[in-house]
Design a protein around this motif. Structure first.
Motif, PDB file in Angstrom:
ATOM      1  N   GLU A 129       0.874  -1.295   0.017  1.00 51.00           N
ATOM      2  CA  GLU A 129       0.091  -0.013   0.032  1.00 51.00           C
ATOM      3  C   GLU A 129       0.916   1.263   0.079  1.00 51.00           C
ATOM      4  O   GLU A 129       2.251   1.192   0.107  1.00 51.00           O
ATOM      5  N   LYS A 130       0.216   2.535  -0.395  1.00 52.15           N
ATOM      6  CA  LYS A 130       1.006   3.585  -0.283  1.00 52.15           C
ATOM      7  C   LYS A 130       1.454   4.001   1.064  1.00 52.15           C
ATOM      8  O   LYS A 130       0.482   4.098   1.837  1.00 52.15           O
ATOM      9  N   ARG A 164       2.606  -3.825  -7.351  1.00 55.76           N
ATOM     10  CA  ARG A 164       4.043  -3.620  -8.061  1.00 55.76           C
ATOM     11  C   ARG A 164       4.361  -2.081  -8.092  1.00 55.76           C
ATOM     12  O   ARG A 164       5.392  -1.631  -7.902  1.00 55.76           O
ATOM     13  N   ARG A 165       3.258  -1.325  -8.391  1.00 55.32           N
ATOM     14  CA  ARG A 165       3.610   0.352  -8.248  1.00 55.32           C
ATOM     15  C   ARG A 165       4.061   0.665  -6.993  1.00 55.32           C
ATOM     16  O   ARG A 165       4.683   1.448  -6.682  1.00 55.32           O
ATOM     17  N   ALA A 169       7.422   2.562  -5.944  1.00 56.06           N
ATOM     18  CA  ALA A 169       7.356   3.992  -5.395  1.00 56.06           C
ATOM     19  C   ALA A 169       7.888   3.769  -3.932  1.00 56.06           C
ATOM     20  O   ALA A 169       8.719   4.709  -3.576  1.00 56.06           O
ATOM     21  N   ASN A 170       7.483   2.902  -3.231  1.00 54.27           N
ATOM     22  CA  ASN A 170       7.953   2.971  -1.707  1.00 54.27           C
ATOM     23  C   ASN A 170       9.609   2.720  -1.695  1.00 54.27           C
ATOM     24  O   ASN A 170      10.363   3.157  -0.951  1.00 54.27           O
ATOM     25  N   ASN A 203      19.118  -7.214 -10.441  1.00 55.10           N
ATOM     26  CA  ASN A 203      18.329  -6.500 -11.395  1.00 55.10           C
ATOM     27  C   ASN A 203      17.281  -5.664 -11.017  1.00 55.10           C
ATOM     28  O   ASN A 203      17.123  -4.525 -11.415  1.00 55.10           O
ATOM     29  N   LEU A 204      16.458  -6.173 -10.181  1.00 46.30           N
ATOM     30  CA  LEU A 204      15.317  -5.696  -9.490  1.00 46.30           C
ATOM     31  C   LEU A 204      15.860  -4.509  -8.620  1.00 46.30           C
ATOM     32  O   LEU A 204      15.305  -3.639  -8.552  1.00 46.30           O
ATOM     33  N   GLY A 205      16.849  -4.706  -8.066  1.00 47.86           N
ATOM     34  CA  GLY A 205      17.484  -3.689  -7.079  1.00 47.86           C
ATOM     35  C   GLY A 205      17.871  -2.410  -7.925  1.00 47.86           C
ATOM     36  O   GLY A 205      17.608  -1.261  -7.335  1.00 47.86           O
ATOM     37  N   LEU A 206      18.416  -2.569  -9.125  1.00 47.45           N
ATOM     38  CA  LEU A 206      18.481  -1.471 -10.107  1.00 47.45           C
ATOM     39  C   LEU A 206      17.317  -0.666 -10.270  1.00 47.45           C
ATOM     40  O   LEU A 206      17.290   0.802 -10.281  1.00 47.45           O
ATOM     41  N   LEU A 207      16.258  -1.324 -10.344  1.00 50.02           N
ATOM     42  CA  LEU A 207      14.911  -0.788 -10.560  1.00 50.02           C
ATOM     43  C   LEU A 207      14.568   0.088  -9.402  1.00 50.02           C
ATOM     44  O   LEU A 207      13.760   1.208  -9.501  1.00 50.02           O
TER      45      LEU A 207
END
Length: 267
Positions: A129-130, A164-165, A169-170, A203-207
């Motif tokens: 959650e946000k 995922r968003r 974002a967090n 690779n996910l960490g780069l995102l």
């Protein structure tokens, strides 16, 4: 060669599912994993902190880690989801039964307290959650100075596009404050299909905003620092509590001569 770790595999009462999770983690090359027991107190009724199940009761024989000649190491971890300061009880004897101790604060005030005061190993960042607050530099730096780490889990982003968003974002918001330091990436996987290999996680960490070096450390050396921090925390009073002592919280029988604790080796 790096030693990779996933310090968050979701506990399940289904032993076959948990067995599959551990086997999959070993096949992917993780040398150490932690079974995560989540405790979320509510104001409506008193709840008991769950007791960890001994590893030898969850799995008969530990699988061999891919590319190594040794079996996977399995730890127990407790995560306390906090919506009130009373939910974390520092002197609770039940905490001693776990190798790792984490908290997930849900408000800015509790996040600040977790960073500056609470004696834990991991501060979990919600990814479903946000967040209702922003990460401020002062408490984040305070946590880093105290040797605590922040955890971002990725499996929720696999299950749902909205999550995922929130995850991205967090995570990006956290990286802006901590500059990628003292961060671990874990799965919080509930089933084997949600696990990813160490290099996929890098690779996910780069995102998420990590540098290449910090992303690799987030699944290796920083995880090792968490384990060392936990051992130091538990031995701060000169005593390391063993799983045997946790199972003997009740007064032992008169004929029992098994020690309730053992002295820690000096560092």
């Amino acid at each position: 060669m790096s030693v990779f770790m996933d310090l968050n595999l979701s506990y399940s009462s289904d032993k076959s599912r948990l067995h599959s999770l551990i086997e999959s983690a070993a096949h992917l090359g993780f040398s150490t994993v932690a079974i995560n027991y989540v405790f979320e107190p509510t104001a409506k009724k008193k709840q008991e902190i769950p007791a960890p199940t001994p590893i030898n009761e969850l799995i008969d024989q530990l699988p061999i880690v891919q590319g190594r000649s040794r079996p996977i190491r399995v730890l127990n971890r407790l995560t306390v989801v906090m919506s009130d300061s009373s939910h974390f009880r520092p002197s609770s004897p039940e905490y001693r039964c776990f190798d790792l101790l984490a908290i997930q604060p849900t408000t800015e005030k509790l996040f600040h307290a977790a960073c500056m005061m609470y004696d834990v190993d991991i501060i979990c960042i919600s990814v479903t959650e946000k967040l209702p607050f922003f990460f401020k530099r002062a408490p984040v730096n305070g946590a880093v100075d105290r040797g605590l780490v922040f955890e971002v889990s990725y499996s929720a982003s696999i299950r749902d596009a909205t999550m995922r968003r929130y995850t991205i974002a967090n995570a990006v918001s956290l990286m802006d404050s901590c500059k990628g330091k003292n961060v671990i990436l874990s799965s919080a996987a509930e089933k084997p299909l949600e696990l990813r290999g160490p290099y996929d996680i890098t690779n996910l960490g780069l995102l998420f905003g990590l540098s290449d070096g910090d992303a690799k450390e987030a699944v290796s050396s920083t995880c090792r620092s968490v384990i060392l921090h936990a051992e130091t925390r538990k031995s701060a009073s000169g005593i390391i509590y063993t799983m045997k002592s946790c199972q003997q919280e009740a007064p032992p029988a008169a004929h029992s001569d098994a020690p309730a604790a053992k002295r820690a080796k000096p560092y």
